[in-house]
Design a protein around this motif. Sequence first.
Motif, PDB file in Angstrom:
ATOM      1  N   HIS A  35       0.827  -1.214   0.000  1.00 11.31           N
ATOM      2  CA  HIS A  35       0.000   0.000   0.000  1.00 11.31           C
ATOM      3  C   HIS A  35       0.858   1.259   0.000  1.00 11.31           C
ATOM      4  O   HIS A  35       0.624   2.180  -0.801  1.00 11.31           O
ATOM      5  N   LEU A  36       1.847   1.317   0.871  1.00 10.04           N
ATOM      6  CA  LEU A  36       2.688   2.509   0.963  1.00 10.04           C
ATOM      7  C   LEU A  36       3.532   2.699  -0.296  1.00 10.04           C
ATOM      8  O   LEU A  36       3.741   3.833  -0.739  1.00 10.04           O
ATOM      9  N   THR A  37       3.984   1.602  -0.874  1.00 10.79           N
ATOM     10  CA  THR A  37       4.740   1.696  -2.125  1.00 10.79           C
ATOM     11  C   THR A  37       3.871   2.258  -3.242  1.00 10.79           C
ATOM     12  O   THR A  37       4.308   3.106  -4.036  1.00 10.79           O
ATOM     13  N   ARG A  38       2.624   1.792  -3.297  1.00 11.67           N
ATOM     14  CA  ARG A  38       1.697   2.300  -4.306  1.00 11.67           C
ATOM     15  C   ARG A  38       1.381   3.786  -4.084  1.00 11.67           C
ATOM     16  O   ARG A  38       1.306   4.565  -5.040  1.00 11.67           O
ATOM     17  N   VAL A  39       1.210   4.166  -2.820  1.00 11.90           N
ATOM     18  CA  VAL A  39       0.930   5.568  -2.498  1.00 11.90           C
ATOM     19  C   VAL A  39       2.090   6.460  -2.925  1.00 11.90           C
ATOM     20  O   VAL A  39       1.882   7.532  -3.520  1.00 11.90           O
ATOM     21  N   LYS A  40       3.314   6.037  -2.620  1.00 13.27           N
ATOM     22  CA  LYS A  40       4.488   6.830  -3.013  1.00 13.27           C
ATOM     23  C   LYS A  40       4.577   6.985  -4.522  1.00 13.27           C
ATOM     24  O   LYS A  40       4.847   8.079  -5.039  1.00 13.27           O
ATOM     25  N   LYS A  41       4.347   5.901  -5.233  1.00 12.21           N
ATOM     26  CA  LYS A  41       4.424   5.940  -6.693  1.00 12.21           C
ATOM     27  C   LYS A  41       3.344   6.843  -7.278  1.00 12.21           C
ATOM     28  O   LYS A  41       3.618   7.680  -8.151  1.00 12.21           O
ATOM     29  N   ASP A  42       2.106   6.694  -6.792  1.00 12.36           N
ATOM     30  CA  ASP A  42       0.996   7.509  -7.307  1.00 12.36           C
ATOM     31  C   ASP A  42       1.214   8.988  -6.990  1.00 12.36           C
ATOM     32  O   ASP A  42       0.955   9.855  -7.829  1.00 12.36           O
ATOM     33  N   ASN A  43       1.685   9.278  -5.786  1.00  9.35           N
ATOM     34  CA  ASN A  43       1.936  10.666  -5.408  1.00  9.35           C
ATOM     35  C   ASN A  43       3.007  11.306  -6.275  1.00  9.35           C
ATOM     36  O   ASN A  43       2.888  12.462  -6.690  1.00  9.35           O
ATOM     37  N   SER A  44       4.051  10.536  -6.544  1.00 12.17           N
ATOM     38  CA  SER A  44       5.142  11.052  -7.371  1.00 12.17           C
ATOM     39  C   SER A  44       4.658  11.364  -8.795  1.00 12.17           C
ATOM     40  O   SER A  44       4.972  12.424  -9.345  1.00 12.17           O
ATOM     41  N   GLN A  45       3.887  10.458  -9.360  1.00 14.20           N
ATOM     42  CA  GLN A  45       3.374  10.677 -10.712  1.00 14.20           C
ATOM     43  C   GLN A  45       2.413  11.868 -10.761  1.00 14.20           C
ATOM     44  O   GLN A  45       2.472  12.693 -11.677  1.00 14.20           O
ATOM     45  N   THR A  46       1.554  11.969  -9.755  1.00 17.95           N
ATOM     46  CA  THR A  46       0.583  13.067  -9.722  1.00 17.95           C
ATOM     47  C   THR A  46       1.281  14.411  -9.582  1.00 17.95           C
ATOM     48  O   THR A  46       0.936  15.382 -10.272  1.00 17.95           O
ATOM     49  N   TRP A  47       2.269  14.487  -8.707  1.00 19.04           N
ATOM     50  CA  TRP A  47       2.964  15.757  -8.486  1.00 19.04           C
ATOM     51  C   TRP A  47       3.776  16.168  -9.720  1.00 19.04           C
ATOM     52  O   TRP A  47       3.863  17.354 -10.046  1.00 19.04           O
TER      53      TRP A  47
END
Length: 211
Positions: A35-47
């Motif tokens: 979950h945390l790995t997915r959150v980090k990846k999604d946040n990075s792409q969104t930003w």
Amino acid sequence: MHTIVRFFQMGGFFMFPILMVLAAGLAISVERWLHLTRVKKDNSQTWDQLQPVLAAGDFDRARDMVNEDGSTIAQMLSMGLARQGAVRRREDIEIAMEESLMEIIPQLEKRTPYLALLSNIATLFGLLGTIMGLIAAFTAVATASPAEKAALLAASISEAMNCTAFGLMSAIPLLLIHARLTSTTGQIVGSLEMVSVKALNSISTFAKRAY
């Protein structure tokens, strides 16, 4: 494999509760890590997509982007950008994003504290198993012949110690995983706070230009 099975059998009944605690801890660890790995990846792409839009002052487009995005960073920025067109004060926008962040953080920390709890439980089960094993050992020695007492007591204590060893072998990895997940969660929260400040700075810059 035979050695592992033998080690487990010699530990007694309390090896099974420790094994269940370890399995529960590992299940939580895997779920939280993914979950945390997915959150980090999604946040990075969104930003990466939002940053140039905010820098250009195109807040209408930024609002559309975060409304269509499911990442935590979009969830936080959507609250601030929703206030951007309705209020003028920076504090109001900041409070809106802080409110959103307060909802996000518990979701990031969800179930992680259980790992420390399960680690302590595994250790305690190991100690309890050893104590029960020692009680059984001394009870058996009391009825044994003098010639057999020393050998019987040594063997019984050796078996009882297996439970403590397995409890510690389960507890130590769970504690290490807990520390790692806590650190990762802190990094995500820190990145969200940094993004909120950058977004506020962009909003304030263009608000000053408008006046």
